[in-house]
Design a protein around this motif. Sequence first.
Motif, PDB file in Angstrom:
ATOM      1  N   UNK A  97       0.885  -1.173   0.000  1.00 55.37           N
ATOM      2  CA  UNK A  97       0.000   0.000   0.000  1.00 55.37           C
ATOM      3  C   UNK A  97       0.917   1.215   0.000  1.00 55.37           C
ATOM      4  N   UNK A  98       0.901   1.971  -1.097  1.00 53.89           N
ATOM      5  CA  UNK A  98       1.832   3.086  -1.208  1.00 53.89           C
ATOM      6  C   UNK A  98       3.248   2.545  -1.350  1.00 53.89           C
ATOM      7  N   UNK A  99       4.211   3.382  -1.036  1.00 58.52           N
ATOM      8  CA  UNK A  99       5.602   2.980  -1.240  1.00 58.52           C
ATOM      9  C   UNK A  99       6.183   2.269  -0.022  1.00 58.52           C
ATOM     10  N   UNK A 100       5.549   2.462   1.139  1.00 61.22           N
ATOM     11  CA  UNK A 100       6.232   2.024   2.353  1.00 61.22           C
ATOM     12  C   UNK A 100       5.622   0.811   3.050  1.00 61.22           C
ATOM     13  N   UNK A 101       4.274   0.612   2.965  1.00 64.14           N
ATOM     14  CA  UNK A 101       3.671  -0.461   3.755  1.00 64.14           C
ATOM     15  C   UNK A 101       3.472  -1.732   2.930  1.00 64.14           C
ATOM     16  N   UNK A 102       4.165  -2.783   3.318  1.00 66.31           N
ATOM     17  CA  UNK A 102       4.026  -4.062   2.613  1.00 66.31           C
ATOM     18  C   UNK A 102       2.993  -4.927   3.342  1.00 66.31           C
ATOM     19  N   UNK A 103       1.877  -5.199   2.664  1.00 65.65           N
ATOM     20  CA  UNK A 103       0.782  -5.955   3.268  1.00 65.65           C
ATOM     21  C   UNK A 103       0.956  -7.461   3.096  1.00 65.65           C
ATOM     22  N   UNK A 104       1.568  -7.870   1.966  1.00 61.65           N
ATOM     23  CA  UNK A 104       1.834  -9.289   1.710  1.00 61.65           C
ATOM     24  C   UNK A 104       3.276  -9.451   1.264  1.00 61.65           C
ATOM     25  N   UNK A 138      -1.431 -20.121   8.597  1.00 61.61           N
ATOM     26  CA  UNK A 138      -1.272 -19.112   9.650  1.00 61.61           C
ATOM     27  C   UNK A 138      -0.403 -17.984   9.111  1.00 61.61           C
ATOM     28  N   UNK A 139      -0.921 -16.752   9.206  1.00 64.20           N
ATOM     29  CA  UNK A 139      -0.198 -15.593   8.691  1.00 64.20           C
ATOM     30  C   UNK A 139       0.214 -14.648   9.806  1.00 64.20           C
ATOM     31  N   UNK A 140       1.312 -13.972   9.604  1.00 63.68           N
ATOM     32  CA  UNK A 140       1.763 -12.930  10.530  1.00 63.68           C
ATOM     33  C   UNK A 140       2.603 -11.924   9.753  1.00 63.68           C
ATOM     34  N   UNK A 141       2.286 -10.657   9.912  1.00 64.78           N
ATOM     35  CA  UNK A 141       3.026  -9.569   9.264  1.00 64.78           C
ATOM     36  C   UNK A 141       3.170  -9.762   7.760  1.00 64.78           C
ATOM     37  N   UNK A 142       2.087 -10.186   7.133  1.00 66.98           N
ATOM     38  CA  UNK A 142       2.065 -10.298   5.679  1.00 66.98           C
ATOM     39  C   UNK A 142       2.689 -11.552   5.108  1.00 66.98           C
ATOM     40  N   UNK A 143       3.162 -12.438   5.975  1.00 70.06           N
ATOM     41  CA  UNK A 143       3.812 -13.665   5.507  1.00 70.06           C
ATOM     42  C   UNK A 143       3.019 -14.900   5.919  1.00 70.06           C
ATOM     43  N   UNK A 144       3.093 -15.940   5.084  1.00 69.51           N
ATOM     44  CA  UNK A 144       2.538 -17.240   5.470  1.00 69.51           C
ATOM     45  C   UNK A 144       3.595 -17.930   6.328  1.00 69.51           C
ATOM     46  N   UNK A 145       3.314 -18.020   7.618  1.00 63.86           N
ATOM     47  CA  UNK A 145       4.280 -18.583   8.565  1.00 63.86           C
ATOM     48  C   UNK A 145       4.143 -20.104   8.622  1.00 63.86           C
ATOM     49  N   UNK A 146       2.893 -20.581   8.566  1.00 63.94           N
ATOM     50  CA  UNK A 146       2.635 -22.018   8.564  1.00 63.94           C
ATOM     51  C   UNK A 146       1.570 -22.351   7.535  1.00 63.94           C
TER      52      UNK A 146
END
Length: 243
Positions: free
Chosen positions: A11-18, A209-217
């Motif tokens: 989202x924009x230049x700075x926030x990475x959602x995925x 299971x997701x956390x901070x835009x990443x698939x952790x499990x």
Amino acid sequence: MIEIKHVSKWYGASFQALNDCTTAVARGEVVVVCGPSGSGKSTLIKCVNALEPFQKGEITIEGISVGDPKTNLPKLRARVGMVFQHFELFPHLRIIDNLCLAQEKVLGRPHDEAVAKAMKLLDRVGLKEHATKFPAELSGGQQQRVAIARALAMDPIAMLFDEPTSALDPEMISEVLDVMVDLARDGMTIMVVTHEMGFASKVAHRVIFMDRGEIVEDAPKTDFFGKPRSDRAQKFLSKILSH
């Protein structure tokens, strides 16, 4: 049926959602996506039918690329049912008309056929007698069941649910989950973002299971509930299952 490969979104230049998300959902599989608030769960599921654009990676549904500019998105969305947190029914239309509109406009289904299909599905979700009411005359749980019936009226090949019970009163949650359990048992391909771990343990084949835009499990449900690999998932489960 649904393939997600190395998908990243900003989202924009700075926030990475995925961040580099890769997974797949097979035909007839039920996959639950869970994780803390802001982990990217809803963003991921909205990318699947292009309600949210993504900047990197690829998503395909039955081999059709979601991100390809040449893809007919309305046609693709008609094949992938989506149920939102807040029902999204047309308040000025009766329930029966909410179910018929897209059938007639998008699928070109004759009015009589659309009505017959709508009534059959309202019966399936236990709301046939409410066909001529307006959404505001129904409870939240009833409106969400109408939203599910409306999505099913398009004969989807898969169903996406974005926190379908989070806006409901506790006593209404089970009536919506019961409909979803029935769908799962009928072999519908389902991807659902939810905190309802009871539903996940009952009908899911896999849990992401997701956390901070990443698939952790990304594991079969027995592995996820039995022994999650990551500390983050263990912490999440201990909080959510301790009550």
